[in-house]
Scaffold this active site. Structure first.
Site, PDB file in Angstrom:
ATOM      1  N   GLY A  23      23.879  37.993  46.509  1.00  0.00           N
ATOM      2  CA  GLY A  23      23.113  37.167  45.580  1.00  0.00           C
ATOM      3  C   GLY A  23      23.417  37.505  44.134  1.00  0.00           C
ATOM      4  N   ASN A  33      26.027  39.088  42.913  1.00  0.00           N
ATOM      5  CA  ASN A  33      27.417  38.757  42.599  1.00  0.00           C
ATOM      6  C   ASN A  33      27.569  37.272  42.284  1.00  0.00           C
ATOM      7  OD1 ASN A  33      28.136  41.413  43.174  1.00  0.00           O
ATOM      8  ND2 ASN A  33      28.867  40.949  45.233  1.00  0.00           N
ATOM      9  N   GLY A  40      34.827  36.239  47.631  1.00  0.00           N
ATOM     10  CA  GLY A  40      34.109  35.098  48.194  1.00  0.00           C
ATOM     11  C   GLY A  40      32.872  34.750  47.383  1.00  0.00           C
ATOM     12  N   ASP A  41      32.190  35.777  46.878  1.00  0.00           N
ATOM     13  CA  ASP A  41      31.013  35.538  46.036  1.00  0.00           C
ATOM     14  C   ASP A  41      31.415  34.868  44.731  1.00  0.00           C
ATOM     15  OD1 ASP A  41      29.384  36.715  47.931  1.00  0.00           O
ATOM     16  OD2 ASP A  41      29.538  38.706  47.024  1.00  0.00           O
ATOM     17  N   ARG A  60      40.791  42.732  39.734  1.00  0.00           N
ATOM     18  CA  ARG A  60      39.944  43.684  39.010  1.00  0.00           C
ATOM     19  C   ARG A  60      39.115  44.516  39.974  1.00  0.00           C
ATOM     20  NH1 ARG A  60      37.713  39.102  34.722  1.00  0.00           N
ATOM     21  NH2 ARG A  60      39.688  38.847  33.621  1.00  0.00           N
TER      22      ARG A  60
END
Length: 301
Positions: free
Chosen positions: A43, A45, A248-249, A282
């Site tokens: 959440g 992220n 994915g986030d 990163r």
């Protein structure tokens, strides 16, 4: 302050991570690098990704009174996320134990902490896009989707991690986002051959509800979307992966930001793919989310 156009209902964690040359096997101890303590949780992220991508974001979630030396509320506020809808509960915040190898692959163990003790999602927001995941109690997510849809909001569910959701949750979902593993779990199918996109598409068509947009993220191969208007295939952008944690986030948060602005699905998908490609170069999850200018620059260049 502008009213939020994205509300993120989701987990807020502290990520405790170490880099290793190779991920440990069962029973193996390996030497790791310096320990890092960072903001995380699917959440959090996704809220950071949406805010960095240009959305005005409000968070719904819970933190604990013990957060392992990090203040998640202050960290999210530092990214411009409205935290007035976040509860503070006695006990530990959610935490994730993460190892990342030299190729950027990871293993993650999540302890839910306050996320699992959250009992209410807070007020619904008419006109905002609601983005949620499944690191909170699924029944809570279902109830929030029902309330937000009644208020006229659009609902986006990243159905991760793969759990047994309430039967009516997917029916309340306007845009459903899954990866290949989650697709197989929810479609009741064997995991698809990653090289066989016809097999993936068949499983996705079996899972998709009428009127729903279903997006399957394919990692380094991009994403596949099935909508009322037809099929969309968006390739991934080239990237030298350093840390895939939170990619994915990043995709979900950036997608939500563009959709909330009124962008068509194909434009939002390309924007999300560009954002995710930057994030894997990163370290960290929330800390690796690109800003709007970087994403627009990648698309232009």
């Amino acid at each position: 302050m502008k009213p939020e156009n994205v509300v993120v209902l989701g987990s807020i964690n502290v990520d405790i991570g170490a880099r290793v040359n190779a991920l440990p096997r069962a029973g193996e101890t390996v030497a790791g690098g310096e320990l890092s303590v960072r903001l995380g949780g699917k959440g959090a992220n996704q809220a950071v990704a949406a805010a960095r991508a240009g959305a005005t974001v409000a968070m719904r979630g819970a933190v604990g009174t013990e957060s392992f030396g990090l203040d998640p509320v202050a960290a999210l506020e530092g990214y411009g996320v409205d935290m007035t809808g976040v509860a503070t509960l006695a006990g530990a915040s959610g935490a994730a134990l993460i190892t990342v190898d030299a190729q950027g692959e990871n293993t993650i163990v999540v302890s839910p902490g306050a996320n699992g003790r959250m009992a209410a999602a807070g007020p619904s927001c008419a006109g905002a896009l609601l983005l949620a995941q499944l690191e909170l109690p699924p029944e809570l997510v279902r109830d929030a989707f029902r309330a937000h849809k009644a208020a006229g909001a659009r609902t986006v569910l990243n159905a991760a991690p793969a759990v047994d959701p309430p039967e009516d949750l997917f029916a309340l979902t306007d845009i459903l986002i899954v990866n290949e593993t989650e697709l197989a779990r929810y479609a009741g199918a064997e995991p698809a051959d990653p090289a066989d996109e016809d097999e993936i598409e068949r499983a996705a068509r079996g899972l998709r509800r009428p009127g729903q947009t279903l997006i399957v993220t394919l990692g380094a191969r991009g994403a596949l979307a099935l909508a009322e208007a037809g099929r969309l295939r968006v390739p991934a952008r080239p990237a030298e992966a350093r840390d895939t944690t939170g990619a994915g986030d990043c995709f979900c948060g950036a997608l939500a930001a563009r959709l909330a602005e009124g962008a068509p699905l194909d434009v939002a998908l390309e924007f999300a793919a560009a954002a995710a490609a930057i994030s894997v170069t990163r370290d960290g999850a929330a800390s690796g989310m690109p800003d709007r200018a970087e994403i627009d620059g990648a698309l232009a260049g």
